[in-house]
Structure formats: structure tokens, C-alpha cells
Write an enzyme that holds these catalytic residues in place. Structure first.
Site, mmCIF file in Angstrom:
data_model
loop_
_atom_site.group_PDB
_atom_site.id
_atom_site.type_symbol
_atom_site.label_atom_id
_atom_site.label_comp_id
_atom_site.label_asym_id
_atom_site.label_seq_id
_atom_site.Cartn_x
_atom_site.Cartn_y
_atom_site.Cartn_z
ATOM 1 N N SER A 186 0.811 -1.221 0.000
ATOM 2 C CA SER A 186 0.000 0.000 0.000
ATOM 3 C C SER A 186 0.846 1.273 0.000
ATOM 4 O O SER A 186 1.993 1.280 0.443
ATOM 5 C CB SER A 186 -0.969 -0.024 1.187
ATOM 6 O OG SER A 186 -0.291 -0.240 2.392
ATOM 7 N N LYS A 211 2.298 -5.256 3.273
ATOM 8 C CA LYS A 211 3.435 -4.356 3.449
ATOM 9 C C LYS A 211 2.945 -2.914 3.298
ATOM 10 O O LYS A 211 2.670 -2.460 2.192
ATOM 11 C CB LYS A 211 4.528 -4.618 2.408
ATOM 12 C CG LYS A 211 5.842 -3.975 2.810
ATOM 13 C CD LYS A 211 6.722 -3.572 1.649
ATOM 14 C CE LYS A 211 6.492 -2.187 1.165
ATOM 15 N NZ LYS A 211 6.657 -1.085 2.140
ATOM 16 N N GLY A 264 0.189 2.355 -5.760
ATOM 17 C CA GLY A 264 1.398 3.164 -5.594
ATOM 18 C C GLY A 264 1.843 3.672 -6.955
ATOM 19 O O GLY A 264 1.024 3.799 -7.885
ATOM 20 N N SER A 265 3.112 3.935 -7.082
ATOM 21 C CA SER A 265 3.603 4.526 -8.328
ATOM 22 C C SER A 265 3.681 3.482 -9.449
ATOM 23 O O SER A 265 3.816 2.277 -9.190
ATOM 24 C CB SER A 265 4.984 5.136 -8.106
ATOM 25 O OG SER A 265 5.888 4.124 -7.732
ATOM 26 N N GLU A 292 -3.156 -0.294 -8.966
ATOM 27 C CA GLU A 292 -3.689 1.046 -9.258
ATOM 28 C C GLU A 292 -2.527 2.003 -9.048
ATOM 29 O O GLU A 292 -1.955 2.054 -7.962
ATOM 30 C CB GLU A 292 -4.876 1.368 -8.349
ATOM 31 C CG GLU A 292 -6.037 0.370 -8.457
ATOM 32 C CD GLU A 292 -6.561 0.177 -9.865
ATOM 33 O OE1 GLU A 292 -6.425 1.083 -10.708
ATOM 34 O OE2 GLU A 292 -7.104 -0.921 -10.143
ATOM 35 N N CYS A 326 -3.784 10.495 -5.948
ATOM 36 C CA CYS A 326 -3.534 10.013 -7.310
ATOM 37 C C CYS A 326 -4.464 10.721 -8.283
ATOM 38 O O CYS A 326 -4.166 10.854 -9.463
ATOM 39 C CB CYS A 326 -3.740 8.512 -7.366
ATOM 40 S SG CYS A 326 -5.333 8.050 -6.692
ATOM 41 N N GLU A 424 3.952 13.020 -13.417
ATOM 42 C CA GLU A 424 3.274 13.093 -12.116
ATOM 43 C C GLU A 424 4.230 13.750 -11.110
ATOM 44 O O GLU A 424 5.352 13.281 -10.927
ATOM 45 C CB GLU A 424 2.897 11.693 -11.628
ATOM 46 C CG GLU A 424 2.159 11.738 -10.303
ATOM 47 C CD GLU A 424 1.711 10.368 -9.791
ATOM 48 O OE1 GLU A 424 2.545 9.466 -9.692
ATOM 49 O OE2 GLU A 424 0.511 10.228 -9.470
HETATM 50 P P1 NAD Z 1 5.368 4.186 -4.008
HETATM 51 O O1 NAD Z 1 5.290 3.512 -5.311
HETATM 52 O O2 NAD Z 1 6.616 4.880 -3.650
HETATM 53 O O3 NAD Z 1 5.111 3.114 -2.834
HETATM 54 C C1 NAD Z 1 3.936 2.336 -2.778
HETATM 55 C C2 NAD Z 1 4.241 1.054 -2.035
HETATM 56 O O4 NAD Z 1 5.067 0.234 -2.868
HETATM 57 C C3 NAD Z 1 5.011 1.264 -0.739
HETATM 58 O O5 NAD Z 1 4.572 0.348 0.232
HETATM 59 C C4 NAD Z 1 6.447 0.986 -1.168
HETATM 60 O O6 NAD Z 1 7.276 0.602 -0.104
HETATM 61 C C5 NAD Z 1 6.239 -0.130 -2.169
HETATM 62 N N1 NAD Z 1 7.284 -0.300 -3.173
HETATM 63 C C6 NAD Z 1 8.046 0.657 -3.758
HETATM 64 N N2 NAD Z 1 8.863 0.098 -4.666
HETATM 65 C C7 NAD Z 1 8.611 -1.229 -4.659
HETATM 66 C C8 NAD Z 1 9.138 -2.343 -5.367
HETATM 67 N N3 NAD Z 1 10.090 -2.187 -6.267
HETATM 68 N N4 NAD Z 1 8.638 -3.575 -5.106
HETATM 69 C C9 NAD Z 1 7.663 -3.741 -4.185
HETATM 70 N N5 NAD Z 1 7.135 -2.720 -3.478
HETATM 71 C C10 NAD Z 1 7.596 -1.479 -3.713
HETATM 72 O O7 NAD Z 1 4.105 5.171 -3.893
HETATM 73 P P2 NAD Z 1 3.738 6.208 -2.747
HETATM 74 O O8 NAD Z 1 4.685 7.345 -2.799
HETATM 75 O O9 NAD Z 1 3.531 5.517 -1.451
HETATM 76 O O10 NAD Z 1 2.298 6.682 -3.251
HETATM 77 C C11 NAD Z 1 2.150 7.616 -4.277
HETATM 78 C C12 NAD Z 1 1.885 6.949 -5.605
HETATM 79 O O11 NAD Z 1 0.742 6.105 -5.493
HETATM 80 C C13 NAD Z 1 1.547 7.945 -6.687
HETATM 81 O O12 NAD Z 1 2.144 7.549 -7.887
HETATM 82 C C14 NAD Z 1 0.022 7.870 -6.776
HETATM 83 O O13 NAD Z 1 -0.509 8.275 -8.009
HETATM 84 C C15 NAD Z 1 -0.198 6.407 -6.521
HETATM 85 N N6 NAD Z 1 -1.548 6.136 -6.036
HETATM 86 C C16 NAD Z 1 -2.440 5.606 -6.924
HETATM 87 C C17 NAD Z 1 -3.750 5.359 -6.535
HETATM 88 C C18 NAD Z 1 -4.756 4.788 -7.496
HETATM 89 O O14 NAD Z 1 -5.823 4.370 -7.060
HETATM 90 N N7 NAD Z 1 -4.467 4.767 -8.780
HETATM 91 C C19 NAD Z 1 -4.146 5.658 -5.224
HETATM 92 C C20 NAD Z 1 -3.189 6.181 -4.340
HETATM 93 C C21 NAD Z 1 -1.894 6.417 -4.755
#
Ligand code: NAD
Length: 540
Positions: A186, A211, A264-265, A292, A326, A424
Site C-alpha cells: 500500500s 506491506k 502506488g507509483s 492502481e 492520485c 506526475e
Molecule cells: P510508491 O510507489 O513509492 O510506494 C507504494 C508502495 O510500494 C510502498 O509500500 C512501497 O514501499 C512499495 N514499493 C516501492 N517500490 C517497490 C518495489 N520495487 N517492489 C515492491 N514494493 C515497492 O508510492 P507512494 O509514494 O507511497 O504513493 C504515491 C503513488 O501512489 C503515486 O504515484 C500515486 O498516483 C499512486 N496512487 C495511486 C492510486 C490509485 O488508485 N491509482 C491511489 C493512491 C496512490
């Protein structure tokens, strides 16, 4: 037993106002004080047991970064292997537990969140993620309670979806949980997403490794504690915060991986997908990948748009929660006939908006999540300040002396492909491109082809033909499309959420479509009149 149960009917959790003098405001302010005054130690939770590894990270308040409110223990490969074993153990009973028992746990958790634990969940989210009370309330309390309650109804509706039957046969479908565990990963920005990513697969009978984001461990742990109090059996959801680089390879290459529920991203999801692709020969079953991801959400205004509504929706859509949604509006296409007045109206609103610590309820904007995010957003603003095609027309200030504060910023650009229109940023930065009124269709096409993302977007127009044209040209530009409304604020049960292209697999969180990804259907045909002769009439 021996009954077809109906889950309780539920609407969306009402959003409390926290007006001065209200009991909910007084209770929350007390809880905020208590949380500030103490430091907690957050363990992993594996098979129902708290595990402390001694390898720790810190929980700091983004709007007061010298203040530590907790430390959390990090999982490594050894704890991951233990969690996978515990998830497998728990799966035996959990996957066979009657569905109404699983639903009851979610419904109880929703009640805890909306009543006894409301101020705790809000205070944790406000301090951990720097959300104003309203932003925390609509996320951590209301949206999470909605996910928990409404998903039980979606589950029931799914189970009722059965094939046609005729007298001599009975066809049935069973919605089995996946054979293995689900990895829920998440993001920091929504406490509710953390709770839903792990609980939605669990509701469908799966066991989970969760996680959370390292910058949201504090609030996400409070949610985990609610699930325990609601009666979630040991090992169904295993809470394993830590560095993704040390956890993900072990989780993702395990033969029992049955699904990934990620938000996430796009970069992180791409990396997960590649690791899974590289491990294909190891798995017992094809893992379900639900992700997502990012957005570069747009607003296109037509010359017939209502100016005041447009101005309000741009301010709310771009700057609430510091633009860290997001779905936050981050590029706008404005006709030249509207721009001078719109600019004035937005500047007037922004001059009144206060940025600062969220415990002061008069602030509309809090801090961004951490140093890395602050530096990244500031680098885009500095780029705009130096770029020939850009002018910073509102805001632009950044101050990290006590908290990670970035002023709501509006950049005007003459280059519709400048990087502020395409990438973004995930901060309070809105970039505006002004177009000739006669070029509405062209600007819709430009909007469609500008960014790799396709999450949310909207059109502002009074003219119906303009709305229709936008719906047509922007068919694939957004998974959630708005007409005369802001691009944020989707609610569970009303606007199933998700986007396509680089924005994800569009499995629509908070809907039956998402839950379908966490089951594997078994079709059973029973014959009541089994034939006794292999010969068909045509053979005669
Ligand atoms: P992030 O990608 O940095 O992290 C998200 C999660 O992924 C974290 O728990 C992180 O530790 C984990 N992670 C990172 N790299 C990883 C890898 N290589 N393997 C496995 N896990 C990994 O994102 P963030 O900064 O926490 O959140 C912001 C991002 O989330 C933005 O890009 C936003 O647009 C997106 N987001 C999308 C939605 C949607 O519904 N589309 C909703 C909320 C946030």
C-alpha cells in the site's frame, strides 16, 4: 446454518463536520495531544504474534519533522518466510470459514472505526500523513468504513451470480479463494487504501501479507489493531513493514504467491510485474496482478464553463491534501476568454488559504509527506522558475525548516508538452495551458495524447455538445471522468475507482469487479438423468 443470509444494508458513512464546539472536535483534539506526547513501538504481526527485529525505522510528523511519534520494526527475508508459512497455516481454516463469518468481521471493524476508534484513526492519520481533519475523516474513517461495509454486499451479490439451470441438470459456481497467499502493498497517501488492499482479498477467503508504506506505518498499524479487535483470526493478515528492496524479492518469488494487490507509483508496479514475470516457472498458479498506479489528472474547460465552479473545483482538486492524491488535478486546459477572470478568482482564494500544521484546524493545506517528496516537488517548481515556457503565477514558496511545506502553486505554460504537463509531481502544483477558444476539439486531442497516464479527468462546460465531444475524444484518457466537478473524491459504491494506460489495471477498487480478482471460480455441473447409452439418434 440452513439459511440464505442477507448482509445488513448500509449507505456511506456520514462525514462529521468537526465544527468549533462539537463533541467530535473536542475528543479528537484530546487524542491528538495524547498521541503527540507519547512514542509508540510498532512490531510486525505474524501469525498473530508480535515480532520485533531490532532493525527499526522512525515515524515522524511531516509538519513537525523533529518530532518522533514512533519507531517500527522492519521485516527482512526471514520474517517474510515466516509470514508465508503462517499465512498458509491460517488459509486451511479461513478459506473454508462460512462467508457470513468473514463478513461479520469486516462489519464489526467498520463499526469500531466509525465509533469507538474514530478519533484514534483520525489522530493517527493526521499526525502520520499530515492530513487536515476533513481529509483524514473522508479517508481513514469514512472511506475505510465504506470499503469494509459495502464490500460485504458486493461479495454477497457475487455469490448470487449463478448459471442458468434446466430441469435435468444443476449448474453451480463456487467462488473459491485463490490457492496461495496475496501480497498487499500500500501507498502512504490513503489509510483506507492500506486497510482495503489487505482486507478485500481476506474477505474473499484469502490470507495476506500486508506491506504498508514506510511513511504510513503509524496509522496503518492502528487499522491492523482494529482488525484484530474485530476478531480477525491469527495469520489471516500478516503485517510486515520494511524496505521493499529487502522484502519484495522473497515474497514475489515464492511458489505460493497467488496475487498482488498494489497501489502506488507506476514505477514500483512495473518493477513488481517484471519480478513476477521472471519467476513464472516457480508458481503453483498464475498470480493475479492488480495495480492502481499514478496519474496526471486533467481538467479541460470549455468557453461555456461556469467560472466560479471551475475555480473552486481547481482549488479543491489540485490542492487538497497537498495535491498528494492520485486523482489530484495537475494540468488544466483553459480557454483564453476565461483565463484572466479565472486567474483572478483563483488568486483571491489562494490568498486566503492557510498552509501549516494540521492540528491548527484553520489550515487548509498541511505538509507533504517527507524529505524526498519535498525535494522532488521543489525541483519541479525550480524548473518552472527557470524554464522559458513557464511562469509561476501563484505560490511557489517551499519551506522545510520545521515541516515539509510547499505553497499551493500555479504554473502557466505556453508549451503543452512541457514536463510539468506530462509527469506526475504528486504535490500541490497545477500547470495551466491557455488555448484559443476556437480550438476546443484540438485541445481535447492534445489532452488525450499528452501524458502516459489515464486515471481521472474532467470537463467543465454548460454546452451539452461540448460535453459530448469531450466524452468522445477523451474515451480512453481517464478511468474516472467528471462533468462539472473536481477530479478527486470518488466514494465507494458510487464511483468505482481506477484508471488504465500507465495508471493501472483498472480493477475498480471498492466494487464487485475488484473482488472478482480474489476468487477462482469452480463450476459444478450435476446431472440428474445420467444417459445410459453412448449412441446418439443420428447414428441410427
Ligand atoms: P510508491 O510507489 O513509492 O510506494 C507504494 C508502495 O510500494 C510502498 O509500500 C512501497 O514501499 C512499495 N514499493 C516501492 N517500490 C517497490 C518495489 N520495487 N517492489 C515492491 N514494493 C515497492 O508510492 P507512494 O509514494 O507511497 O504513493 C504515491 C503513488 O501512489 C503515486 O504515484 C500515486 O498516483 C499512486 N496512487 C495511486 C492510486 C490509485 O488508485 N491509482 C491511489 C493512491 C496512490
Amino acid at each position: 446454518m440452513n439459511a440464505i443470509f442477507q448482509v445488513p444494508k448500509s449507505g456511506n458513512e456520514p462525514v462529521l463536520a468537526y465544527r468549533p464546539g462539537s463533541p467530535e472536535r473536542a475528543e479528537l483534539q484530546e487524542t491528538l495531544k495524547t498521541f503527540r506526547a507519547r512514542e509508540v513501538e510498532i512490531p510486525l504481526l505474524i501469525g498473530g504474534k508480535e515480532v520485533r527485529t531490532g532493525n527499526t525505522g522512525e515515524c515522524r510528523i511531516p509538519h513537525d519533522h523533529n518530532h518522533r511519534i514512533g519507531v517500527y520494526h522492519k521485516a527482512g527475508p526471514e520474517e517474510v518466510r515466516l509470514a508465508i508459512a503462517e499465512a498458509a497455516k491460517a488459509w486451511k481454516d479461513w478459506s473454508r470459514l462460512p462467508w457470513e463469518e468473514r463478513a461479520a468481521i469486516c462489519l464489526r471493524a467498520a463499526e469500531l472505526i466509525s465509533k469507538k476508534k474514530r478519533s484514534i484513526i483520525n489522530a493517527g492519520t493526521m499526525l502520520c500523513q499530515s492530513k487536515t481533519v476533513h481529509q483524514s475523516e473522508i479517508d481513514a474513517v469514512c472511506e475505510l468504513a465504506d470499503f469494509l461495509r459495502l464490500n460485504t454486499g458486493f461479495m454477497q451479490a457475487m455469490y448470487q451470480m449463478q448459471p442458468e439451470n434446466f430441469a435435468a441438470t444443476w449448474n453451480r459456481m463456487e467462488y473459491r479463494p485463490l490457492e496461495g497467499f496475496v501480497f498487499a502493498v500500500s501507498p502512504f497517501n490513503f489509510t483506507s487504501i492500506g486497510g482495503n488492499l489487505c482486507m478485500a482479498p481476506a474477505l474473499m477467503g484469502n490470507t495476506v501479507l500486508w506491506k504498508p508504506s514506510s511513511t504510513a506505518v503509524y496509522s496503518n498499524w492502528l487499522v491492523m489493531e482494529v482488525f484484530r479487535e474485530a476478531g480477525l483470526p491469527d495469520g489471516v493478515i500478516n503485517f510486515i513493514p520494511g524496505d521493499s528492496s529487502s522484502l519484495a524479492p522473497t515474497v514475489l518469488s515464492d511458489p505460493a504467491l497467488a496475487g498482488v494487490h498494489f497501489t502506488g507509483s507506476s514505477q514500483a508496479f512495473n518493477s513488481i510485474w517484471k519480478t513476477v514475470a521472471g519467476s513464472m516457472d516457480r508458481y503453483r498458479t498464475y498470480p493475479r496482478l492488480v495495480g492502481e498506479t499514478g496519474g496526471k489528472d486533467f481538467v479541460v474547460a470549455h468557453p461555456s464553463a461556469d467560472l466560479q465552479g471551475l475555480s473552486t473545483c481547481l482549488i479543491r482538486g489540485a490542492f487538497e491534501y497537498q495535491g498528494q492524491k492520485c486523482s489530484a488535478t495537475s494540468r488544466a486546459y483553459i480557454p483564453e476568454s476565461l483565463w484572466p477572470e479565472l486567474r483572478e478568482s483563483m488568486a483571491e482564494s489562494l490568498s486566503k488559504i492557510k498552509t501549516g500544521p494540521v492540528e491548527d484546524f484553520s489550515n487548509f493545506v498541511g505538509a507533504v509527506i517527507d524529505r524526498a517528496s519535498f525535494d522532488n516537488i521543489r525541483s519541479y517548481i525550480q524548473y518552472a522558475q527557470q524554464c522559458e515556457s513557464c511562469t509561476v503565477v501563484m505560490g511557489g514558496g517551499c519551506d522545510d525548516s520545521s515541516g515539509y511545506f510547499v505553497e499551493p502553486t500555479v504554473v502557466l505554460t505556453t508549451d503543452p508538452h512541457c514536463k510539468l504537463m506530462e509527469e506526475e509531481i504528486f504535490g500541490p502544483v497545477l500547470t495551466v495551458y491557455v488555448y484559443k477558444d476556437s480550438e476546443y476539439r484540438e485541445v481535447l486531442e492534445l489532452c488525450d495524447s499528452t501524458s502516459p497516464y489515464a486515471l481521472t479527468g474532467g470537463v467543465f462546460a454548460a454546452d451539452r455538445k461540448a460535453v459530448k465531444l469531450a466524452l468522445e475524444v477523451l474515451t480512453h484518457s481517464a478511468g474516472n471522468f467528471y462533468i462539472n466537478d473536481k477530479t478527486t473524491g470518488a466514494t465507494v459504491g458510487h464511483q468505482p475507482f481506477g484508471g488504465a494506460r500507465a495508471s493501472g489495471t483498472n480493477d475498480k477498487a471498492g466494487s464487485i469487479y475488484n473482488l472478482l480478482r480474489w476468487v477462482s471460480i469452480r463450476t459444478i455441473k450435476e446431472c440428474f438423468n445420467t444417459p445410459g447409452d453412448y449412441r446418439y439418434p443420428f447414428l441410427g
